[in-house]
Design a protein around this motif. Structure first.
Motif, short mmCIF file in Angstrom:
data_model
loop_
_atom_site.label_atom_id
_atom_site.label_comp_id
_atom_site.label_asym_id
_atom_site.label_seq_id
_atom_site.Cartn_x
_atom_site.Cartn_y
_atom_site.Cartn_z
N ARG A 144 0.90 -1.15 0.03
CA ARG A 144 -0.28 -0.15 0.05
C ARG A 144 0.88 1.25 0.01
O ARG A 144 2.09 1.35 0.33
CB ARG A 144 -0.96 0.09 1.10
CG ARG A 144 -0.30 0.58 2.42
CD ARG A 144 0.71 -0.56 3.31
NE ARG A 144 1.00 -0.10 4.47
CZ ARG A 144 1.70 0.79 4.76
NH1 ARG A 144 2.45 1.67 3.80
NH2 ARG A 144 1.93 1.32 6.20
N ALA A 189 0.38 5.16 1.71
CA ALA A 189 -0.30 5.44 2.68
C ALA A 189 -0.07 7.23 2.91
O ALA A 189 0.30 7.19 3.92
CB ALA A 189 -0.45 4.73 3.65
N PRO A 190 -0.52 7.84 2.03
CA PRO A 190 0.07 9.39 1.94
C PRO A 190 -1.03 10.14 2.85
O PRO A 190 -2.22 9.61 3.21
CB PRO A 190 -0.22 10.12 0.76
CG PRO A 190 -0.91 9.05 0.11
CD PRO A 190 -1.15 7.66 0.52
N SER A 191 -0.29 11.11 3.75
CA SER A 191 -1.14 12.12 4.38
C SER A 191 -1.77 13.27 3.27
O SER A 191 -1.02 13.36 2.44
CB SER A 191 -0.40 12.72 5.44
OG SER A 191 -0.24 11.68 6.38
N GLU A 240 -4.30 8.64 5.16
CA GLU A 240 -4.28 8.84 6.30
C GLU A 240 -4.11 10.18 6.64
O GLU A 240 -3.35 10.96 6.85
CB GLU A 240 -2.71 8.27 6.57
CG GLU A 240 -2.52 7.05 6.15
CD GLU A 240 -1.37 6.09 7.00
OE1 GLU A 240 -0.43 6.55 7.49
OE2 GLU A 240 -1.92 4.76 6.86
N TYR A 262 -1.33 7.32 14.39
CA TYR A 262 -0.60 6.54 13.34
C TYR A 262 -0.43 5.18 13.58
O TYR A 262 -0.99 4.20 12.99
CB TYR A 262 0.56 7.16 12.66
CG TYR A 262 1.41 6.20 11.86
CD1 TYR A 262 0.86 6.02 10.50
CD2 TYR A 262 2.74 5.67 12.37
CE1 TYR A 262 1.49 5.24 9.62
CE2 TYR A 262 2.92 4.54 11.47
CZ TYR A 262 2.49 4.45 10.11
OH TYR A 262 3.41 3.84 9.26
N ARG A 283 7.70 1.40 3.40
CA ARG A 283 7.47 2.81 3.87
C ARG A 283 8.95 3.39 4.18
O ARG A 283 10.08 2.86 4.35
CB ARG A 283 6.58 2.88 5.27
CG ARG A 283 7.13 2.21 6.37
CD ARG A 283 6.14 1.99 7.49
NE ARG A 283 6.88 1.36 8.66
CZ ARG A 283 6.03 1.05 9.92
NH1 ARG A 283 4.86 1.38 10.12
NH2 ARG A 283 6.90 0.55 10.77
N GLU A 321 12.10 6.34 8.42
CA GLU A 321 11.85 7.22 9.58
C GLU A 321 10.97 6.30 10.59
O GLU A 321 10.85 6.71 11.65
CB GLU A 321 11.34 8.53 9.49
CG GLU A 321 10.00 8.61 8.91
CD GLU A 321 9.89 8.44 7.28
OE1 GLU A 321 10.72 7.93 6.70
OE2 GLU A 321 8.76 8.90 6.84
N TRP A 322 10.41 5.33 10.22
CA TRP A 322 9.54 4.53 10.98
C TRP A 322 10.26 3.29 11.74
O TRP A 322 9.62 2.65 12.57
CB TRP A 322 8.43 4.12 10.31
CG TRP A 322 7.53 5.08 9.63
CD1 TRP A 322 7.36 5.50 8.38
CD2 TRP A 322 6.41 5.87 10.48
NE1 TRP A 322 6.36 6.51 8.41
CE2 TRP A 322 5.90 6.73 9.82
CE3 TRP A 322 6.30 5.91 12.00
CZ2 TRP A 322 5.03 7.85 10.04
CZ3 TRP A 322 5.40 6.79 12.33
CH2 TRP A 322 4.75 7.72 11.59
N1 GLU Z 1 1.01 8.51 6.24
C1 GLU Z 1 2.44 7.96 6.69
C2 GLU Z 1 3.21 8.98 6.31
O1 GLU Z 1 2.95 9.83 5.29
C3 GLU Z 1 2.47 6.68 5.94
C4 GLU Z 1 3.46 5.65 6.57
C5 GLU Z 1 3.30 4.48 6.12
O2 GLU Z 1 3.43 4.11 4.94
O3 GLU Z 1 2.85 3.59 6.88
O4 GLU Z 1 4.57 8.97 6.65
#
Ligand code: GLU
Length: 549
Positions: free
Chosen positions: A39, A41-43, A75, A234, A252, A255-256
């Protein structure tokens, strides 16, 4: 504490249970072995960073080449980051690169059975999962105010303790049912927190598909699951959504990585199988000898609008990003000139672990390679479409006679060694200026040859020039006039002779004709150019050049 009673107190409105969501509302996907569900998953910030295109390309390739599913999830749980029209800007940006989704709220309506695909419309789902955690004693309401949290932070600083809501600092962890009920009756605002099962000093390990084995402290913080307005953080939304949507690989930004301990713990408490993680390093930029992240503020090339304004074709950018993603891509492309990039078998586990450097020169070279494979008609159409938006004067030239324009781009196209002088549509103006009288003055280059001698060359050439000559005869005539002008008809001969024997060679003769007709020292096939311009224009230009010498 009666957890069931507490769950009912906190979530009386939740009727569909987490169990029902898991098994009935969103049943497991039936996919072939090895199919990946990924996926993007943009903000909805509206800003599409080239790093976002990179990550979504990697996700898209993994899903589609494995016969899986690529979904778009919005998101939008952080209202502060939201911009109006942000999503459609991101969508059309990705579409412009040919990156397409199978599921999500797409331009033609919602597609897929795992929606809604926008987090702000999934509130009840997160709450159902939170309710289940309360029932299991794994979540609780926290009534701490900003001031109290600040006080905790200060104490932790003094104690040199791990920041966050945990252990002795977690004041609301052990509130009684009566205290909770009283607070709620009093209308106190609260968040829902995880009762972290982590133990201080505990370590966890996981294998990141890109980064390899990673070991880190187990999470012991009672992180917020739902904010006071019932909207998830999140972390919680990620765990709930990626389980229910059947994501097999979370690919992703890296940074996560520091949050993976929280995420794995959440999957564990939710009783759901965690996905595989692949953390993509950011695209870097070299500046003054050191590397830094490509920045939205400092680097124009961070924004995808830069690429459309410059006129890079989507395949140019995509293939460039593929060279950054997999070092094997370039070799594959060299061996398979004609295949679409989608035939390349992308390897997630072959991605670099540290950030690849963004290099405009390299983009230029990949893109010119890509354009060299386009048909003349495609170059013509894309260049006209670009010019219509970004260069009106060029547009009026190119669109005037599309057949003529297509012929410009047909010169030296195809064959084993196609020219690579166009990397982006903004190069077109310089590339074809001399085909249009009004642009002729652009990019003129002076020939370093005595004016008198140039006049003589053109004088002799005009005598023999015949627009009906085929390429061989045309060139034979260039040679034919050489002796009369004191030039060597063969370059070899010129080189072998004593210095001073000749004034130049046949290449210098054609250079004068080229300069007179195109104003350039270097062009594609001059015979083809002269044919396309037509004899009248060629003769006029030669005469005018003589006059101005
Ligand atoms: N919404 C998160 C961001 O923009 C997405 C991170 C993800 O892909 O889980 O950093």
């Amino acid at each position: 504490m009666d957890n069931m009673k507490l769950a009912e107190l906190l979530f009386p409105h939740i009727k569909i249970t987490a169990e029902q969501y898991r098994n009935e509302v969103f049943p497991h996907r039936q996919l072939p072995e090895g199919a990946m569900v990924t996926r993007f998953a943009p903000s909805p910030t509206g800003f599409l960073h080239i790093g976002g295109v990179f990550t979504s390309l990697v996700n898209e390739r993994c899903a589609h080449q494995s016969g899986g599913v690529f979904l778009l999830r919005i998101e939008d749980t952080d209202k502060k980051r939201e911009h109006e029209g942000g999503i459609s800007a991101i969508m059309s940006g990705l579409e412009g690169f040919g990156i397409t989704f199978d599921e999500g709220e797409l331009p033609g309506g919602e597609k897929g059975s795992y929606g809604p695909y926008t987090q702000s419309r999934r509130g009840l789902i997160y709450q159902a999962f939170c309710k289940e955690l309360v029932e299991k004693g794994l979540a609780y309401p926290c009534f701490c105010t900003e001031e109290e949290l600040d006080e905790i932070r200060k104490r932790q600083e003094r104690d040199k303790a791990l920041p966050g809501y945990h252990g002795e600092y977690a004041k609301c962890r052990n509130l009684s049912y009566e205290q909770i009920e009283e607070n709620i009756k009093a209308g106190k605002s609260y968040v829902m927190r995880l009762r972290s099962p982590g133990k201080p000093g505990g370590r966890i390990k996981y294998k990141d598909v890109i980064k390899g084995q990673i070991e880190m402290d187990e999470n012991i913080v009672d992180i917020v699951l739902l904010k006071s307005d019932g909207i998830p953080t999140y972390h919680f939304a990620h765990a709930v959504d990626d389980s229910l949507m059947g994501t097999t690989h979370v690919i992703r930004g890296d940074e996560w990585v520091p949050s993976v301990n929280i995420h794995l713990q959440l999957f564990h408490v939710l009783g759901m199988k965690p996905p595989k993680y692949a953390h993509v390093p950011p695209i870097m930029k070299e500046e003054d000898g050191s590397k830094r992240k490509l920045s939205k503020r400092k680097d124009p090339e961070a924004a995808v609008s830069y690429f459309s304004e410059e006129g890079y074709p989507k395949e140019g950018v995509i293939e460039y990003l593929l060279t950054l993603a997999n070092s094997g891509y370039e070799d594959w492309r060299r061996a398979n000139r004609e295949l679409p990039y989608t035939d390349y078998k992308f390897r997630l586990d072959k991605m670099g672990q540290s950030g690849a450097l963004f290099d405009l020169k390299k983009l230029h070279s990949v893109s010119s390679e890509v354009i060299s494979r386009f048909t003349a008609q495609r170059v013509c159409d894309d260049a006209i479409a670009w010019a219509e938006k970004y260069d009106k004067e060029l547009y009026s030239c190119l669109a005037r006679d599309r057949e003529y324009t297509a012929k410009i781009f047909a010169i030296d196209r195809g064959g084993k060694k196609p020219r690579k002088d166009i990397a982006k549509w903004s190069d077109i103006r310089g590339y074809c200026a001399y085909f249009f009288d009004e642009l002729m003055h652009e990019g003129r280059e002076e020939l370093e040859m005595d004016a008198q001698l140039q006049k003589q060359v053109l004088g002799e050439y005009l005598k023999v020039y015949d627009p009906c000559d085929d390429k061989d005869t045309w060139f034979a005539k260039m040679k034919e006039i050489c002796p009369r002008l004191g030039f060597a008809p063969e370059v070899k001969e010129f080189k072998a002779a004593e210095p001073g024997t000749y004034k130049g060679h046949v290449g210098d003769v054609s250079a004068v004709v080229r300069a007179a007709i195109t104003g350039r020292k270097n062009t594609p096939d001059l015979h083809a150019i002269m044919n396309l311009l037509g004899s009248e224009k060629c003769i006029n230009r030669m005469n005018k050049y003589i006059e101005n010498l």
